[in-house]
Design an enzyme around this catalytic site. Structure first.
Site, PDB file in Angstrom:
ATOM      1  N   LEU A   1      31.315  38.493  30.708  1.00 35.62           N
ATOM      2  CA  LEU A   1      32.252  39.619  30.650  1.00 35.62           C
ATOM      3  C   LEU A   1      32.258  40.368  31.982  1.00 35.62           C
ATOM      4  O   LEU A   1      31.212  40.542  32.600  1.00 35.62           O
ATOM      5  CB  LEU A   1      31.854  40.602  29.547  1.00 35.62           C
ATOM      6  CG  LEU A   1      31.830  40.070  28.108  1.00 35.62           C
ATOM      7  CD1 LEU A   1      31.329  41.143  27.160  1.00 35.62           C
ATOM      8  CD2 LEU A   1      33.211  39.600  27.681  1.00 35.62           C
TER       9      LEU A   1
ATOM     10  N   GLY B   1      38.290  33.189  35.207  1.00 34.09           N
ATOM     11  CA  GLY B   1      37.118  33.139  36.080  1.00 34.09           C
ATOM     12  C   GLY B   1      36.008  32.217  35.602  1.00 34.09           C
ATOM     13  O   GLY B   1      36.257  31.095  35.129  1.00 34.09           O
ATOM     14  N   TYR B   2      34.780  32.705  35.722  1.00 32.87           N
ATOM     15  CA  TYR B   2      33.620  31.886  35.390  1.00 32.87           C
ATOM     16  C   TYR B   2      33.517  31.561  33.899  1.00 32.87           C
ATOM     17  O   TYR B   2      33.006  30.507  33.519  1.00 32.87           O
ATOM     18  CB  TYR B   2      32.335  32.580  35.870  1.00 32.87           C
ATOM     19  CG  TYR B   2      32.042  32.305  37.330  1.00 32.87           C
ATOM     20  CD1 TYR B   2      31.789  31.008  37.756  1.00 32.87           C
ATOM     21  CD2 TYR B   2      32.032  33.319  38.276  1.00 32.87           C
ATOM     22  CE1 TYR B   2      31.536  30.730  39.083  1.00 32.87           C
ATOM     23  CE2 TYR B   2      31.779  33.052  39.614  1.00 32.87           C
ATOM     24  CZ  TYR B   2      31.523  31.752  40.011  1.00 32.87           C
ATOM     25  OH  TYR B   2      31.271  31.471  41.331  1.00 32.87           O
TER      26      TYR B   2
ATOM     27  N   LEU C   1      33.627  34.315  44.617  1.00 31.30           N
ATOM     28  CA  LEU C   1      34.910  33.642  44.456  1.00 31.30           C
ATOM     29  C   LEU C   1      36.012  34.617  44.135  1.00 31.30           C
ATOM     30  O   LEU C   1      35.746  35.700  43.615  1.00 31.30           O
ATOM     31  CB  LEU C   1      34.808  32.649  43.291  1.00 31.30           C
ATOM     32  CG  LEU C   1      34.094  31.339  43.589  1.00 31.30           C
ATOM     33  CD1 LEU C   1      33.987  30.515  42.335  1.00 31.30           C
ATOM     34  CD2 LEU C   1      34.841  30.560  44.656  1.00 31.30           C
ATOM     35  N   VAL C   2      37.238  34.214  44.417  1.00 30.08           N
ATOM     36  CA  VAL C   2      38.377  35.059  44.080  1.00 30.08           C
ATOM     37  C   VAL C   2      38.570  35.030  42.568  1.00 30.08           C
ATOM     38  O   VAL C   2      38.874  33.981  41.999  1.00 30.08           O
ATOM     39  CB  VAL C   2      39.673  34.534  44.740  1.00 30.08           C
ATOM     40  CG1 VAL C   2      40.815  35.499  44.487  1.00 30.08           C
ATOM     41  CG2 VAL C   2      39.478  34.280  46.215  1.00 30.08           C
ATOM     42  N   THR C   3      38.322  36.152  41.926  1.00 24.41           N
ATOM     43  CA  THR C   3      38.637  36.300  40.496  1.00 24.41           C
ATOM     44  C   THR C   3      39.226  37.701  40.339  1.00 24.41           C
ATOM     45  O   THR C   3      39.181  38.504  41.272  1.00 24.41           O
ATOM     46  CB  THR C   3      37.402  36.192  39.583  1.00 24.41           C
ATOM     47  OG1 THR C   3      36.540  37.290  39.852  1.00 24.41           O
ATOM     48  CG2 THR C   3      36.650  34.880  39.759  1.00 24.41           C
TER      49      THR C   3
ATOM     50  N   ASP D   1      37.791  43.484  21.708  1.00 21.65           N
ATOM     51  CA  ASP D   1      36.714  44.075  22.498  1.00 21.65           C
ATOM     52  C   ASP D   1      35.347  43.502  22.098  1.00 21.65           C
ATOM     53  O   ASP D   1      34.802  43.857  21.051  1.00 21.65           O
ATOM     54  CB  ASP D   1      36.744  45.592  22.291  1.00 21.65           C
ATOM     55  CG  ASP D   1      35.682  46.292  23.109  1.00 21.65           C
ATOM     56  OD1 ASP D   1      34.998  45.618  23.906  1.00 21.65           O
ATOM     57  OD2 ASP D   1      35.551  47.516  22.948  1.00 21.65           O
ATOM     58  N   ALA D   2      34.831  42.640  22.959  1.00 22.30           N
ATOM     59  CA  ALA D   2      33.549  41.965  22.670  1.00 22.30           C
ATOM     60  C   ALA D   2      32.393  42.953  22.560  1.00 22.30           C
ATOM     61  O   ALA D   2      31.347  42.626  22.007  1.00 22.30           O
ATOM     62  CB  ALA D   2      33.253  40.939  23.767  1.00 22.30           C
TER      63      ALA D   2
ATOM     64  N   TYR E   1      27.249  45.939  47.036  1.00 20.19           N
ATOM     65  CA  TYR E   1      27.027  45.080  45.859  1.00 20.19           C
ATOM     66  C   TYR E   1      25.573  45.156  45.363  1.00 20.19           C
ATOM     67  O   TYR E   1      25.261  45.894  44.434  1.00 20.19           O
ATOM     68  CB  TYR E   1      27.461  43.619  46.141  1.00 20.19           C
ATOM     69  CG  TYR E   1      27.658  42.887  44.842  1.00 20.19           C
ATOM     70  CD1 TYR E   1      28.925  42.742  44.280  1.00 20.19           C
ATOM     71  CD2 TYR E   1      26.565  42.402  44.105  1.00 20.19           C
ATOM     72  CE1 TYR E   1      29.099  42.138  43.037  1.00 20.19           C
ATOM     73  CE2 TYR E   1      26.732  41.802  42.870  1.00 20.19           C
ATOM     74  CZ  TYR E   1      27.992  41.666  42.352  1.00 20.19           C
ATOM     75  OH  TYR E   1      28.155  41.080  41.118  1.00 20.19           O
TER      76      TYR E   1
HETATM   77  P1  NAD Z   1      36.949  37.748  35.314  1.00 24.50           P
HETATM   78  O1  NAD Z   1      37.580  39.095  35.513  1.00 24.50           O
HETATM   79  O2  NAD Z   1      37.677  36.565  35.813  1.00 24.50           O
HETATM   80  O3  NAD Z   1      36.681  37.500  33.737  1.00 24.50           O
HETATM   81  C1  NAD Z   1      36.259  38.495  32.868  1.00 24.50           C
HETATM   82  C2  NAD Z   1      36.384  38.030  31.432  1.00 24.50           C
HETATM   83  O4  NAD Z   1      35.892  39.073  30.585  1.00 24.50           O
HETATM   84  C3  NAD Z   1      37.839  37.751  30.956  1.00 24.50           C
HETATM   85  O5  NAD Z   1      37.825  36.645  30.074  1.00 24.50           O
HETATM   86  C4  NAD Z   1      38.180  39.010  30.147  1.00 24.50           C
HETATM   87  O6  NAD Z   1      39.150  38.817  29.133  1.00 24.50           O
HETATM   88  C5  NAD Z   1      36.834  39.310  29.532  1.00 24.50           C
HETATM   89  N1  NAD Z   1      36.669  40.688  29.086  1.00 24.50           N
HETATM   90  C6  NAD Z   1      36.663  41.833  29.833  1.00 24.50           C
HETATM   91  N2  NAD Z   1      36.433  42.894  29.041  1.00 24.50           N
HETATM   92  C7  NAD Z   1      36.273  42.415  27.774  1.00 24.50           C
HETATM   93  C8  NAD Z   1      36.007  43.007  26.524  1.00 24.50           C
HETATM   94  N3  NAD Z   1      35.824  44.317  26.385  1.00 24.50           N
HETATM   95  N4  NAD Z   1      35.938  42.191  25.436  1.00 24.50           N
HETATM   96  C9  NAD Z   1      36.124  40.862  25.538  1.00 24.50           C
HETATM   97  N5  NAD Z   1      36.356  40.245  26.712  1.00 24.50           N
HETATM   98  C10 NAD Z   1      36.430  41.015  27.806  1.00 24.50           C
HETATM   99  O7  NAD Z   1      35.492  37.869  35.909  1.00 24.50           O
HETATM  100  P2  NAD Z   1      34.497  36.856  36.661  1.00 24.50           P
HETATM  101  O8  NAD Z   1      34.596  37.078  38.116  1.00 24.50           O
HETATM  102  O9  NAD Z   1      34.625  35.481  36.107  1.00 24.50           O
HETATM  103  O10 NAD Z   1      33.108  37.496  36.236  1.00 24.50           O
HETATM  104  C11 NAD Z   1      32.332  37.033  35.142  1.00 24.50           C
HETATM  105  C12 NAD Z   1      30.872  37.267  35.458  1.00 24.50           C
HETATM  106  O11 NAD Z   1      30.519  36.506  36.622  1.00 24.50           O
HETATM  107  C13 NAD Z   1      30.546  38.742  35.800  1.00 24.50           C
HETATM  108  O12 NAD Z   1      29.283  39.064  35.275  1.00 24.50           O
HETATM  109  C14 NAD Z   1      30.478  38.730  37.318  1.00 24.50           C
HETATM  110  O13 NAD Z   1      29.671  39.762  37.840  1.00 24.50           O
HETATM  111  C15 NAD Z   1      29.863  37.355  37.550  1.00 24.50           C
HETATM  112  N6  NAD Z   1      30.032  36.819  38.916  1.00 24.50           N
HETATM  113  C16 NAD Z   1      31.247  36.830  39.524  1.00 24.50           C
HETATM  114  C17 NAD Z   1      31.353  36.345  40.836  1.00 24.50           C
HETATM  115  C18 NAD Z   1      32.674  36.355  41.566  1.00 24.50           C
HETATM  116  O14 NAD Z   1      32.675  36.229  42.792  1.00 24.50           O
HETATM  117  N7  NAD Z   1      33.777  36.469  40.880  1.00 24.50           N
HETATM  118  C19 NAD Z   1      30.237  35.813  41.492  1.00 24.50           C
HETATM  119  C20 NAD Z   1      29.026  35.766  40.811  1.00 24.50           C
HETATM  120  C21 NAD Z   1      28.930  36.281  39.517  1.00 24.50           C
END
Ligand code: NAD
Length: 393
Positions: A139, A52-53, A273-275, A111-112, A235
């Site tokens: 995260l 993802g992001y 976005l799709v994640t 675990d971060a 949300y």
């Molecule tokens: P994602 O699920 O693709 O990625 C999550 C990441 O966190 C992965 O790298 C995973 O390994 C890591 N992770 C999870 N638990 C962990 C832990 N305990 N220790 C270490 N690493 C850990 O998620 P995403 O959609 O990219 O979301 C990331 C951020 O972006 C979030 O705060 C989300 O709210 C925000 N966001 C997402 C969207 C969207 O539409 N997807 C839009 C805006 C903001």
């Protein structure tokens, strides 16, 4: 092993190493095609770097800015019966490409939220990086154990105060129906704040400060989402929204701390976005299907890599000031929130049915993107081939 997608609800329990590697290469190629970022960061810590992001942030840091990167993520390696998780394969592919490009990169899987992983990160930065000048907090997790109390909190995606009924698409059956989500309890609201709020982000920054690992001019960014009023009950006004309020309050405190290093901390509001994280939120997949349709038609559609690349080039490292909105946020969701796009969403939303969902929305695109997260459906990858599932990082 011949690996096929196995979708269970909103997750795919298998992932394809070559498909994931192709995804990573595609993102790297995109960033390279834009040229190098001038005056970008040099030593970057990405928390949540495998999908993802966060993955996009790491790719732009490394391949756009030439930065050394340290990625922290929580992923599953392969075992005899099961391929590794997508984030594992993504990271392996990132590492391979980084080495080939002569870029330094280090990886910590664990675990971060824990003190143990934080200590490993501190040791690694001291040994290899000196100080960090960018910390990306990306995260997304269903649970967190507070290292100070040992209590494990769970996050949930629920409305607050009253039940929320809305149209949704069941991604297993492709049926459009109305779902009702019951409101969260006080405990669930607090739990979501503990997991997805800013507490852990602040602990990271305080620790890095205490260990004297923050460079002059250091920046830290966390990602936020707002979206249209249509999705606010689930949300922005729901449990996750409350956690994001906490994240934003934390950003202000971290910003004060980073000012001592002539630095800055803020939240960037990104596009829906799709994640793996967003596919778990009720109603959002249908919203994204409509949004993608409209934004693709208008030529303004972006994925994670385009969003983060634009964040770096036009905001964070544009050799000028950050362009904050009235609430101190960076708005990378500007194109999503354009009135003509949101009016389009409002007009399509009531029309969507099971019969027309593939026709009047980009639900097909949504499904493709979802499978792509796990390395499936990618041109040039032969899914009939027997592939090695155990891939080293
Ligand atoms: P994602 O699920 O693709 O990625 C999550 C990441 O966190 C992965 O790298 C995973 O390994 C890591 N992770 C999870 N638990 C962990 C832990 N305990 N220790 C270490 N690493 C850990 O998620 P995403 O959609 O990219 O979301 C990331 C951020 O972006 C979030 O705060 C989300 O709210 C925000 N966001 C997402 C969207 C969207 O539409 N997807 C839009 C805006 C903001």
């Amino acid at each position: 092993m011949i690996i096929k997608p196995k979708v269970r609800g909103f997750v795919c329990v298998t992932a394809h190493p070559e498909g994931c590697a192709a995804n990573v290469r595609e993102q790297i190629d995109f960033v390279r095609s834009k040229g190098s970022v001038k005056e970008g960061p040099k030593n970057v810590l990405v928390l949540g770097s495998s999908t993802g992001y966060g993955l996009a942030s790491r790719i732009v840091s490394a391949f756009g800015c030439g930065a050394n990167t340290l990625g922290v993520y929580f992923e599953r390696p392969a075992d005899a019966n099961k391929p590794a998780s997508a984030g594992w394969y993504n990271t392996a592919a990132f590492q391979k490409e980084a080495v080939a490009a002569g870029l330094n990169s280090w990886n910590i899987n664990g675990d971060a939220f824990s003190d143990e992983i934080k200590a490993q990160v501190v040791a690694l930065i001291k040994q290899h990086m000196g100080k960090v000048d960018l910390i990306v907090y990306s995260l997304a997790s269903p649970r967190r154990t507070d290292p100070e109390t040992g209590i494990t909190y769970k996050s949930c995606l629920k409305p607050i105060g009253q039940a929320y009924s809305a149209k949704t698409v069941n991604t297993d059956t492709d049926e459009v129906s109305t779902i009702t989500v019951e409101p969260a309890s006080t405990e669930e609201i607090e739990g979501t704040k503990k997991v997805m709020g800013g507490e852990d982000w602040e602990r990271w920054i305080q620790l890095l400060d205490k260990e004297n690992l923050l460079a002059e001019g250091v920046a830290s960014v966390a990602y936020d989402y707002i979206g249209p009023s249509l999705t606010w009950p689930i949300y922005t006004h729901g449990t996750i929204g409350m956690a994001k309020v906490h994240l934003k309050e934390t950003a202000e405190r971290i910003n004060s701390l980073l000012k001592l290093h002539r630095g800055v901390a803020f939240c960037s509001v990104n596009k829906a976005l799709v994640t793996q994280a967003s596919s778990a939120i009720p109603v959002i997949p249908l919203y994204i299907s409509i949004l993608y349709k409209l934004m693709k038609e208008k030529g303004t559609h972006e994925g994670c890599i385009e969003q983060i690349d634009r964040l770096f080039r036009t905001q964070m490292y544009n050799q000028s000031c950050l362009d904050f909105d009235d609430e101190g946020l960076i708005r990378m969701d500007d194109l999503e929130m354009l009135p003509e796009i949101q009016q389009g969403v409002e007009s399509l939303w009531p029309q969507v049915t099971t019969e027309n969902v593939f026709k009047i929305t980009d639900y097909e695109g949504y499904k493709k993107e979802f499978l792509k997260l796990f390395g499936f459906g990618i041109e040039g990858v032969d899914y009939e081939l027997d592939v090695e599932t155990e891939v080293d990082i």
